[in-house]
Design a protein around this motif. Structure first.
Motif, PDB file in Angstrom:
ATOM      1  N   GLN A  27       5.893 122.076 -80.935  1.00 38.84           N
ATOM      2  CA  GLN A  27       6.203 122.516 -79.573  1.00 38.84           C
ATOM      3  C   GLN A  27       5.428 123.763 -79.173  1.00 38.84           C
ATOM      4  O   GLN A  27       5.059 123.923 -78.001  1.00 38.84           O
ATOM      5  CB  GLN A  27       7.712 122.752 -79.433  1.00 38.84           C
ATOM      6  CG  GLN A  27       8.556 121.518 -79.682  1.00 38.84           C
ATOM      7  CD  GLN A  27       8.219 120.385 -78.731  1.00 38.84           C
ATOM      8  OE1 GLN A  27       7.886 120.602 -77.579  1.00 38.84           O
ATOM      9  NE2 GLN A  27       8.314 119.160 -79.224  1.00 38.84           N
ATOM     10  N   VAL A  76       8.910 129.773 -78.542  1.00 32.70           N
ATOM     11  CA  VAL A  76       9.731 128.720 -79.143  1.00 32.70           C
ATOM     12  C   VAL A  76      10.681 129.319 -80.177  1.00 32.70           C
ATOM     13  O   VAL A  76      11.842 128.901 -80.284  1.00 32.70           O
ATOM     14  CB  VAL A  76       8.842 127.624 -79.756  1.00 32.70           C
ATOM     15  CG1 VAL A  76       9.699 126.571 -80.477  1.00 32.70           C
ATOM     16  CG2 VAL A  76       8.010 126.942 -78.666  1.00 32.70           C
ATOM     17  N   CYS A 179       8.353 124.145 -68.950  1.00 35.23           N
ATOM     18  CA  CYS A 179       8.024 123.540 -70.240  1.00 35.23           C
ATOM     19  C   CYS A 179       8.982 124.033 -71.328  1.00 35.23           C
ATOM     20  O   CYS A 179       9.474 123.244 -72.143  1.00 35.23           O
ATOM     21  CB  CYS A 179       6.576 123.875 -70.611  1.00 35.23           C
ATOM     22  SG  CYS A 179       5.919 122.872 -71.953  1.00 35.23           S
ATOM     23  N   ILE A 183      11.613 122.045 -73.734  1.00 38.82           N
ATOM     24  CA  ILE A 183      11.624 122.190 -75.194  1.00 38.82           C
ATOM     25  C   ILE A 183      13.040 122.533 -75.666  1.00 38.82           C
ATOM     26  O   ILE A 183      13.529 121.993 -76.663  1.00 38.82           O
ATOM     27  CB  ILE A 183      10.610 123.269 -75.632  1.00 38.82           C
ATOM     28  CG1 ILE A 183       9.177 122.753 -75.422  1.00 38.82           C
ATOM     29  CG2 ILE A 183      10.829 123.666 -77.094  1.00 38.82           C
ATOM     30  CD1 ILE A 183       8.107 123.821 -75.590  1.00 38.82           C
TER      31      ILE A 183
END
Length: 202
Positions: A27, A76, A179, A183
């Protein structure tokens, strides 16, 4: 039929440290690379195929991808903390430390990119670890706000001359927000949060 099954096959659950690391890796690469490619194509317009075929530009894109990868890891990684913190209880600092260790292990999967160089690559590693360490000092952010402190740095890495970028920063920032929210949603759908929390504390 096989292609159909592959496209719609459920993604594997995340139940341990390795699966979490693989998710962070994939990711993080996706969020930065997709933005770089899409922005460059949009800016090049009809000349995109010609531009991407040029060796010099291809090298610039490759440099931008690796330069931005630590930013993707930081975003992330913080998203993982948002998901796991409610399950960490009094061990939230220990869980964050292990999330940082997982993210650093992903960074260390890759050799030093030649276009970045050893010193800059290790500095990026230190900055990423420091940024994630600071996450423990405040309440979890809304996921859409996680990219905010990194968006300008990411935009500056685009392989398009700054004079040609126009007023595109807001678009790039919104891309990162959307985005990262996607995720987050995928992570929530796939992760066994109690099991991963236990695995991180073992």
């Amino acid at each position: 039929m096989k292609l159909f099954e592959k496209l719609f096959r459920p993604r594997p659950p995340i139940r341990d440290r390795k699966a979490l690391a693989d998710f962070v890796d994939a990711q993080s690469a996706f969020i930065v690379q997709k933005g770089i490619y899409e922005y460059s194509r949009a800016r090049a317009g009809h000349y995109a195929k010609v531009l991407f075929a040029e060796e010099g530009f291809a090298k610039s894109v490759e440099h931008a991808r690796w330069q931005a990868f630590p930013l993707g890891l930081a975003m992330v990684g913080e998203t993982v903390d948002v998901v796991l913190r409610p399950h960490a209880g009094e061990e939230r600092r220990a869980v964050l430390d292990q999330i940082i260790a997982v993210v650093l292990s992903v960074f260390d999967r890759y050799p030093v990119p030649p276009s970045i160089g050893e010193a800059a690559w290790q500095e990026a590693r230190r900055e990423m670890a420091h940024r994630l360490d600071l996450v423990g000092g405040h309440a979890p952010k809304r996921v859409m706000d996680i990219p905010e402190p990194l968006a300008e740095s990411y935009f500056a890495m685009m392989p398009i001359h700054e004079k040609l970028r126009g007023r595109d920063f807001a678009t790039t920032r919104n891309y990162l927000r959307v985005c990262l929210c996607n995720i987050h949603d995928e992570l929530v759908d796939r992760i066994d949060a109690p099991a991963v929390t236990r695995a991180l504390l073992e």
